[in-house]
Scaffold this active site. Structure first.
Site, mmCIF file in Angstrom:
data_model
loop_
_atom_site.group_PDB
_atom_site.id
_atom_site.type_symbol
_atom_site.label_atom_id
_atom_site.label_comp_id
_atom_site.label_asym_id
_atom_site.label_seq_id
_atom_site.Cartn_x
_atom_site.Cartn_y
_atom_site.Cartn_z
ATOM 1 N N SER A 14 20.031 -74.379 -21.443
ATOM 2 C CA SER A 14 19.131 -75.440 -21.889
ATOM 3 C C SER A 14 19.474 -75.879 -23.313
ATOM 4 O O SER A 14 18.804 -76.722 -23.889
ATOM 5 C CB SER A 14 17.675 -74.963 -21.810
ATOM 6 O OG SER A 14 17.524 -73.810 -22.605
ATOM 7 N N ASP A 16 22.063 -77.042 -26.726
ATOM 8 C CA ASP A 16 22.792 -78.222 -27.156
ATOM 9 C C ASP A 16 24.231 -78.273 -26.634
ATOM 10 O O ASP A 16 24.684 -79.276 -26.074
ATOM 11 C CB ASP A 16 22.838 -78.160 -28.685
ATOM 12 C CG ASP A 16 22.809 -79.527 -29.290
ATOM 13 O OD1 ASP A 16 22.036 -80.365 -28.778
ATOM 14 O OD2 ASP A 16 23.563 -79.764 -30.245
ATOM 15 N N LEU A 17 24.964 -77.187 -26.819
ATOM 16 C CA LEU A 17 26.376 -77.141 -26.429
ATOM 17 C C LEU A 17 26.522 -77.339 -24.919
ATOM 18 O O LEU A 17 27.359 -78.114 -24.453
ATOM 19 C CB LEU A 17 27.005 -75.799 -26.846
ATOM 20 C CG LEU A 17 28.458 -75.584 -26.436
ATOM 21 C CD1 LEU A 17 29.381 -76.561 -27.148
ATOM 22 C CD2 LEU A 17 28.921 -74.145 -26.717
ATOM 23 N N HIS A 181 38.055 -75.649 -29.443
ATOM 24 C CA HIS A 181 38.170 -76.847 -28.599
ATOM 25 C C HIS A 181 39.270 -77.802 -29.092
ATOM 26 O O HIS A 181 39.715 -78.656 -28.348
ATOM 27 C CB HIS A 181 36.817 -77.537 -28.403
ATOM 28 C CG HIS A 181 36.354 -78.358 -29.563
ATOM 29 N ND1 HIS A 181 35.842 -77.798 -30.697
ATOM 30 C CD2 HIS A 181 36.310 -79.696 -29.760
ATOM 31 C CE1 HIS A 181 35.510 -78.753 -31.540
ATOM 32 N NE2 HIS A 181 35.781 -79.931 -30.988
ATOM 33 N N HIS A 243 39.821 -74.778 -36.284
ATOM 34 C CA HIS A 243 40.429 -76.012 -35.759
ATOM 35 C C HIS A 243 41.688 -76.426 -36.530
ATOM 36 O O HIS A 243 42.745 -76.645 -35.950
ATOM 37 C CB HIS A 243 39.434 -77.176 -35.792
ATOM 38 C CG HIS A 243 38.138 -76.886 -35.096
ATOM 39 N ND1 HIS A 243 38.029 -75.998 -34.055
ATOM 40 C CD2 HIS A 243 36.883 -77.385 -35.276
ATOM 41 C CE1 HIS A 243 36.768 -75.950 -33.644
ATOM 42 N NE2 HIS A 243 36.046 -76.785 -34.366
ATOM 43 N N LYS A 335 32.442 -83.396 -44.492
ATOM 44 C CA LYS A 335 31.311 -84.082 -43.868
ATOM 45 C C LYS A 335 30.904 -85.228 -44.798
ATOM 46 O O LYS A 335 31.177 -85.186 -46.009
ATOM 47 C CB LYS A 335 30.118 -83.131 -43.748
ATOM 48 C CG LYS A 335 30.405 -81.878 -42.932
ATOM 49 C CD LYS A 335 30.052 -82.094 -41.494
ATOM 50 C CE LYS A 335 30.417 -80.925 -40.626
ATOM 51 N NZ LYS A 335 30.482 -81.251 -39.214
ATOM 52 N N TYR A 376 52.631 -92.648 -34.972
ATOM 53 C CA TYR A 376 53.403 -93.710 -35.581
ATOM 54 C C TYR A 376 54.290 -93.163 -36.682
ATOM 55 O O TYR A 376 54.006 -92.131 -37.295
ATOM 56 C CB TYR A 376 52.548 -94.891 -36.040
ATOM 57 C CG TYR A 376 51.376 -94.586 -36.931
ATOM 58 C CD1 TYR A 376 50.150 -94.206 -36.385
ATOM 59 C CD2 TYR A 376 51.483 -94.708 -38.301
ATOM 60 C CE1 TYR A 376 49.072 -93.939 -37.206
ATOM 61 C CE2 TYR A 376 50.394 -94.453 -39.131
ATOM 62 C CZ TYR A 376 49.197 -94.057 -38.560
ATOM 63 O OH TYR A 376 48.131 -93.787 -39.370
ATOM 64 N N ASP A 396 55.285 -97.674 -33.426
ATOM 65 C CA ASP A 396 53.888 -97.392 -33.119
ATOM 66 C C ASP A 396 53.680 -97.051 -31.646
ATOM 67 O O ASP A 396 53.922 -97.886 -30.775
ATOM 68 C CB ASP A 396 53.071 -98.638 -33.519
ATOM 69 C CG ASP A 396 51.595 -98.472 -33.255
ATOM 70 O OD1 ASP A 396 51.182 -97.426 -32.729
ATOM 71 O OD2 ASP A 396 50.847 -99.413 -33.576
ATOM 72 N N THR A 398 50.649 -96.276 -29.772
ATOM 73 C CA THR A 398 49.194 -96.146 -29.656
ATOM 74 C C THR A 398 48.884 -95.954 -28.174
ATOM 75 O O THR A 398 49.243 -96.795 -27.352
ATOM 76 C CB THR A 398 48.503 -97.404 -30.217
ATOM 77 O OG1 THR A 398 48.784 -97.454 -31.620
ATOM 78 C CG2 THR A 398 47.009 -97.370 -30.017
HETATM 79 C C1 BG6 Z 1 32.681 -78.120 -34.446
HETATM 80 C C2 BG6 Z 1 31.961 -78.015 -35.769
HETATM 81 O O1 BG6 Z 1 33.327 -76.911 -34.156
HETATM 82 O O2 BG6 Z 1 33.624 -79.152 -34.506
HETATM 83 C C3 BG6 Z 1 31.314 -79.341 -36.134
HETATM 84 O O3 BG6 Z 1 30.989 -76.998 -35.712
HETATM 85 C C4 BG6 Z 1 32.329 -80.457 -36.063
HETATM 86 O O4 BG6 Z 1 30.722 -79.278 -37.407
HETATM 87 C C5 BG6 Z 1 33.081 -80.439 -34.739
HETATM 88 O O5 BG6 Z 1 31.635 -81.685 -36.208
HETATM 89 C C6 BG6 Z 1 34.216 -81.435 -34.715
HETATM 90 O O6 BG6 Z 1 34.701 -81.536 -33.415
HETATM 91 P P1 BG6 Z 1 35.184 -82.927 -32.825
HETATM 92 O O7 BG6 Z 1 35.705 -82.607 -31.474
HETATM 93 O O8 BG6 Z 1 33.990 -83.816 -32.819
HETATM 94 O O9 BG6 Z 1 36.241 -83.415 -33.764
#
Ligand code: BG6
Length: 482
Positions: A14, A16-17, A181, A243, A335, A376, A396, A398
């Site tokens: 239930s 957010d993720l 991800h 990431h 941010k 590019y 380029d 794209t």
């Molecule tokens: C998440 C972070 O892992 O990655 C977020 O917790 C961030 O703060 C997000 O906004 C960015 O992911 P994406 O896929 O939107 O670039």
């Protein structure tokens, strides 16, 4: 390659993720024929939801674009159920196990086919409790078990090692899929192909030709609503240690021995072990303040008024090997900046002094991860016509123009499919996580211990005013369009 039947259990269904990422990914996999009809999806959470409420919640997150989607949606919803339960009570888990088994029996699955996939869409605070409950009560003995977990994996080297140890007592490394991800994003997956399937790039990919590499993640929104989480983790733990470091690994690693998951991950770990821990000198930290009617970071009620949490950072990595000698890898994330962009920018060396075209604009290879995948290459060309002047232009590629009918799948779709297929290539291995934390932990501890004050920057700006000077110090030449 198709995969066998499985029960997918979404823990924290239930939340957010699950709503934003897990269910839309599962639905898209189903729509596009990658999830067999006999897959069973069980949402599990503490919320007291009727089946109708649950279905409504999921549906609200799914995009329905056509009549056939409506049909798919109906079928998809028929494949899913909801079980309410606690996270710390064996009774709840036993009930879940009964639900799973009942379906396996109904489908007539044989020994070896009763596969279970546990998807942990949960906050770290309940993580181990849930994993323990699952291992004890829901772990199957007549098929494989796989558990999908997502960051935060601890807060520093020590806590991450502890978590790995605790989780390792419940599930084997083979069974654990640690999601980052970014590894599921199309352009990130393309880095291997680009580097190793193109002969001409090989000789250019080193300090011989490359001056610096910039890996950037900019977001135009603040931490609104997530202040509590963010203040504990900051921008470095939120997106850089994971990431951006993954993207860096793929750009800088040596060619793996093979394309199998272990070879790729071996190569990354080897690289990370050659990276020097980041120093405070090689860092620029920032925190956004109110501007143009937008709130500052500390205006959020869940954030302490004296917070030193960086919401922006530029950190420079140095690789101690022959290939990357003296090449700065500049990771930048923030941010509440001026725009939304994730890109890798490889800036080549200048034409030599005294050479024919001394002073020509530097070549740059840019891989845009989002929004809108693109590659590019900036290079110098004779201005067509009667003049002999050289101008800088782009080769380029794209994606939206070149691959018109292609749908780029969401990262989570690719990753869940990988889990179903048992492919670890795009997941983080335990020793990789260790190596990653080793690079960032001393800096994180220094920031906390010395209460290093971040530089202020206005919401919606490019970052602290010190930024340009800071990156110029590492040889970056900033062009007007950057
Ligand atoms: C998440 C972070 O892992 O990655 C977020 O917790 C961030 O703060 C997000 O906004 C960015 O992911 P994406 O896929 O939107 O670039």
């Amino acid at each position: 390659q198709m995969h066998g039947a499985a029960t997918i259990i979404v823990l924290g269904a239930s939340g957010d993720l699950a709503g934003k990422k897990t269910y839309p990914a599962l639905f898209n996999l189903y729509r596009t024929g990658f999830l067999p009809k006999d897959t069973h999806i069980i949402g599990y959470a503490r919320s007291n939801l009727s089946r109708d409420d649950y279905v409504k919640r999921i549906t609200a997150h799914l995009k329905i674009q056509s009549d056939s989607d409506k049909q798919y949606l109906k079928e998809f919803l028929n494949m899913t159920d909801y079980t309410e339960g606690q996270y710390d009570q064996d009774e709840s888990w036993k009930k879940l196990c009964k639900d799973v088994s009942a379906w396996e029996e109904k489908r007539g699955l044989q020994k070896g086919q009763k596969n279970r996939l546990f998807y942990m869409a949960l906050p770290p605070s309940v993580f181990l409790t849930v994993a323990t409950g699952l291992r004890k009560n829901v772990y199957g003995t007549e098929g494989h078990n796989r558990i999908v977990v997502e960051k935060p994996f601890g807060k520093d080297l020590e806590s991450s090692t502890q978590l790995a140890k605790d989780l390792g007592q419940l599930f084997t490394e083979e069974e654990i899929y640690r999601i980052d991800h970014y590894l599921g994003k199309e352009m990130v997956k393309n880095i291997m192909t680009l580097r190793f399937a193109n002969m001409f790039l090989g000789p250019m990919w080193s300090a011989e030709s490359i001056d610096n590499v910039q890996i950037t993640l900019k977001e135009p929104f603040g931490t609104e609503g997530r202040g509590g989480y963010f203040d504990e983790f900051n921008i470095i733990r939120d997106v850089m240690q994971n990431h951006l470091l993954q993207v860096f690994s793929l750009v800088a690693m040596e060619k793996p021995a093979g394309t199998d998951p272990e070879s790729i991950r071996d190569s990354k770990v080897k690289l990370l072990r050659h990276v020097k821990p980041i120093t405070l000198n090689d860092s620029l930290l920032g925190q956004y303040i109110a501007s143009n009617g937008k709130p500052g970071y500390k205006d959020d009620d869940t954030v302490p008024k004296d917070s030193i949490c960086p919401t922006f950072a530029t950190l420079v990595l140095w690789v101690e090997n022959e290939r990357w000698k003296k090449v700065p890898f500049i990771l930048k994330a923030g941010k509440a900046l001026d725009n939304q962009k994730v890109e890798i920018r490889i800036q080549f060396k200048e034409t030599p002094k005294g050479s024919l075209y001394e002073g020509a604009v530097r070549n740059e290879l840019v891989l845009r991860v989002q929004p809108g995948e693109a590659i590019y290459f900036k290079f110098n060309n004779k201005n067509p016509g009667l003049s002999n002047k050289s101008i800088t232009t782009d080769l380029d590629l794209t994606y939206a123009d070149r691959y018109k009918d292609m749908r780029v799948p969401d990262a989570y779709e690719c990753l869940i499919l990988d889990v179903l297929r048992g492919d670890h290539s795009h997941f983080v291995r335990d020793d990789e996580l260790d190596a990653a934390w080793r690079i960032f932990t001393p800096l994180l501890h220094t920031i906390d211990r010395d209460r290093v004050q971040p530089k202020p920057y206005p919401y919606g700006s490019r970052g602290p005013k010190e930024l340009d000077k800071f990156v110029e110090g590492y040889g970056v030449v900033r062009r007007a369009d950057v």
